[in-house]
Motif scaffolding. Structure first.
Motif, short mmCIF file in Angstrom:
data_model
loop_
_atom_site.label_atom_id
_atom_site.label_comp_id
_atom_site.label_asym_id
_atom_site.label_seq_id
_atom_site.Cartn_x
_atom_site.Cartn_y
_atom_site.Cartn_z
N VAL A 67 -73.06 10.05 37.40
CA VAL A 67 -72.98 10.94 38.56
C VAL A 67 -73.49 12.31 38.16
N PRO A 68 -74.02 13.09 39.11
CA PRO A 68 -74.52 14.42 38.78
C PRO A 68 -73.40 15.45 38.68
N GLY A 69 -73.73 16.57 38.01
CA GLY A 69 -72.83 17.70 37.95
C GLY A 69 -73.48 18.93 38.55
N ASN A 70 -72.77 20.04 38.60
CA ASN A 70 -73.31 21.25 39.20
C ASN A 70 -74.53 21.78 38.45
N HIS A 71 -74.62 21.55 37.15
CA HIS A 71 -75.78 22.00 36.38
C HIS A 71 -77.02 21.15 36.65
N ASP A 72 -76.85 20.04 37.33
CA ASP A 72 -77.99 19.19 37.65
C ASP A 72 -78.66 19.58 38.96
N ILE A 73 -78.20 20.68 39.55
CA ILE A 73 -78.83 21.29 40.72
C ILE A 73 -79.49 22.59 40.26
N SER A 74 -80.73 22.82 40.67
CA SER A 74 -81.45 24.03 40.27
C SER A 74 -80.64 25.27 40.64
N LEU A 75 -80.59 26.23 39.70
CA LEU A 75 -79.81 27.44 39.94
C LEU A 75 -80.66 28.55 40.54
N TYR A 76 -81.84 28.79 39.99
CA TYR A 76 -82.63 29.96 40.37
C TYR A 76 -83.71 29.66 41.40
N ASN A 77 -84.18 28.42 41.47
CA ASN A 77 -85.20 28.06 42.45
C ASN A 77 -84.51 27.78 43.79
N PHE A 79 -85.60 27.16 46.83
CA PHE A 79 -86.09 26.01 47.59
C PHE A 79 -85.49 24.72 47.04
N ARG A 80 -85.58 24.55 45.74
CA ARG A 80 -85.03 23.32 45.15
C ARG A 80 -83.51 23.25 45.30
N ARG A 81 -82.86 24.38 45.21
CA ARG A 81 -81.39 24.37 45.29
C ARG A 81 -80.88 23.94 46.65
N PHE A 82 -81.53 24.42 47.71
CA PHE A 82 -81.00 24.18 49.05
C PHE A 82 -81.75 23.11 49.84
N VAL A 83 -83.01 22.85 49.49
CA VAL A 83 -83.79 21.86 50.22
C VAL A 83 -83.87 20.54 49.47
N LYS A 84 -84.02 20.61 48.16
CA LYS A 84 -84.11 19.40 47.34
C LYS A 84 -83.17 19.52 46.13
N PRO A 85 -81.87 19.62 46.39
CA PRO A 85 -80.94 19.95 45.30
C PRO A 85 -80.89 18.95 44.16
N LEU A 86 -81.07 17.67 44.46
CA LEU A 86 -80.96 16.65 43.41
C LEU A 86 -82.24 15.83 43.29
N ALA A 87 -83.36 16.40 43.70
CA ALA A 87 -84.62 15.65 43.67
C ALA A 87 -85.00 15.24 42.25
N ARG A 88 -84.87 16.16 41.32
CA ARG A 88 -85.21 15.83 39.93
C ARG A 88 -84.21 14.87 39.33
N TYR A 89 -82.95 15.03 39.64
CA TYR A 89 -81.94 14.06 39.18
C TYR A 89 -82.30 12.66 39.66
N LYS A 90 -82.65 12.54 40.93
CA LYS A 90 -83.00 11.23 41.48
C LYS A 90 -84.27 10.68 40.85
N ARG A 91 -85.20 11.55 40.54
CA ARG A 91 -86.47 11.11 39.97
C ARG A 91 -86.28 10.58 38.55
N ASN A 112 -70.47 11.82 44.03
CA ASN A 112 -71.18 13.07 43.76
C ASN A 112 -70.38 14.24 44.30
N THR A 113 -69.88 15.09 43.40
CA THR A 113 -69.11 16.27 43.81
C THR A 113 -69.92 17.56 43.71
N ALA A 114 -71.16 17.48 43.27
CA ALA A 114 -71.99 18.68 43.10
C ALA A 114 -72.51 19.15 44.46
N ARG A 115 -72.55 20.46 44.67
CA ARG A 115 -72.97 21.03 45.94
C ARG A 115 -73.87 22.25 45.72
N SER A 116 -74.80 22.48 46.64
CA SER A 116 -75.74 23.60 46.55
C SER A 116 -75.10 24.93 46.87
#
Length: 277
Positions: A67-77, A79-91, A112-116
């Motif tokens: 399962v993902p964690g909060n660090h698996d969501i982009s912090l500074y980007n 667009f990625r944080r709010f539009v594609k928060p787990l895109a890289r995790y899924k990839r 999944n408990t991680a949130r943007s």
């Protein structure tokens, strides 16, 4: 009996690489039935960090519940944080955010408990709880039920209530209805095992909490790198904690705790702690 290896908070990008080969060798020796990874595979959700995490996971046995964690969501980007928060995790890791494993002895459900919208805190939704109830409703009563999330549903008293996943009390009521036996998590970089009975007063119900420290991160927060081995029988669970021995350069068994079940209540067996880090 089923054996689960429980890793958490790998944090590729802030990994002590000297630990990787000894960790893999110890896990191979344990020969688990399932490997559980409860989030924070990366430090900053970068592609190269996910690639490193994926390469390491590929060296471990399966099946794997991740399962993902909060660090698996982009912090500074943004667009990625709010539009594609787990895109890289899924990839790179898995596109399954609610993984499920079932055999004739254990059922393992990932959430999944991680949130943007928050930097480090987590949350579980009504929809997620309903989905878990539906999955476990079809599981035979004899099967031990395990829920895996990154953020903790319970913690020792010296931690703040704010460290718990959001909606934890509601989740616990739902887990009681589903007869969840074990809650696995990470996030705090602190090892902990115990019963939920002290924090949650739910009639004739107390689950077993198994929190893992960080297996490989350089940010130990006062605790050596560690991981758990959870050995599950129908009425008994034994939890081994392995910690990094910097002198001999291997992970060694440092503590064993045993819990028994009476009805839907898990309590510690008297034998308890063998050793401490």
């Amino acid at each position: 009996m089923r054996t689960l290896v429980h890793l958490s908070d790998l944090h590729f990008g802030r990994v002590d690489h000297t630990l990787l080969a000894p960790l893999r060798e110890r896990i191979e020796h344990i020969a688990p039935d399932v490997v559980v990874v409860s989030g924070d595979l990366t430090q900053r959700a970068k592609s190269e960090q996910f690639e490193q995490a994926r390469a390491f996971l590929d060296t471990l046995p399966g099946p794997q519940i991740i399962v993902p964690g909060n660090h698996d969501i982009s912090l500074y980007n943004v667009f990625r944080r709010f539009v594609k928060p787990l895109a890289r995790y899924k990839r790179y890791i898995t596109d399954e955010l609610a993984p499920f494993y079932l055999d004739d002895e254990i059922a393992v459900v990932g959430v999944n408990t991680a949130r943007s919208l928050t930097i480090k805190d987590g949350r579980v939704s009504r929809e997620q709880l309903a989905a878990i109830r539906a999955q476990l409703a079809a599981v035979p009563a004899s099967v031990t039920r395990i829920v895996v999330g990154h953020h903790p549903f319970d913690l020792p008293d010296h931690f703040e209530d704010g460290d718990l996943v959001n909606r934890a009390p509601r989740a616990m009521q739902s887990f009681a209805q589903s007869g969840v036996d074990i809650l696995m998590g990470g996030h705090m970089h602190a090892s902990h095992t115990g019963s939920t009975a002290q924090r949650y007063q739910i009639c004739e119900y107390a689950a077993l909490v198994v929190q893992a420290g960080t297996a490989t991160s350089t940010r130990g927060r006062g605790e050596v790198n560690s991981f758990n081995v959870v050995r599950v029988e129908s009425q008994k669970v034994e939890i081994d904690r392995y910690g990094w021995d910097a002198v001999h350069h291997h992970f060694e068994l440092v503590a064993t705790e045993k819990f028994i079940r009476a009805g839907n209540i898990w309590t510690a067996q008297n034998e308890g702690l063998m050793a401490a880090i």
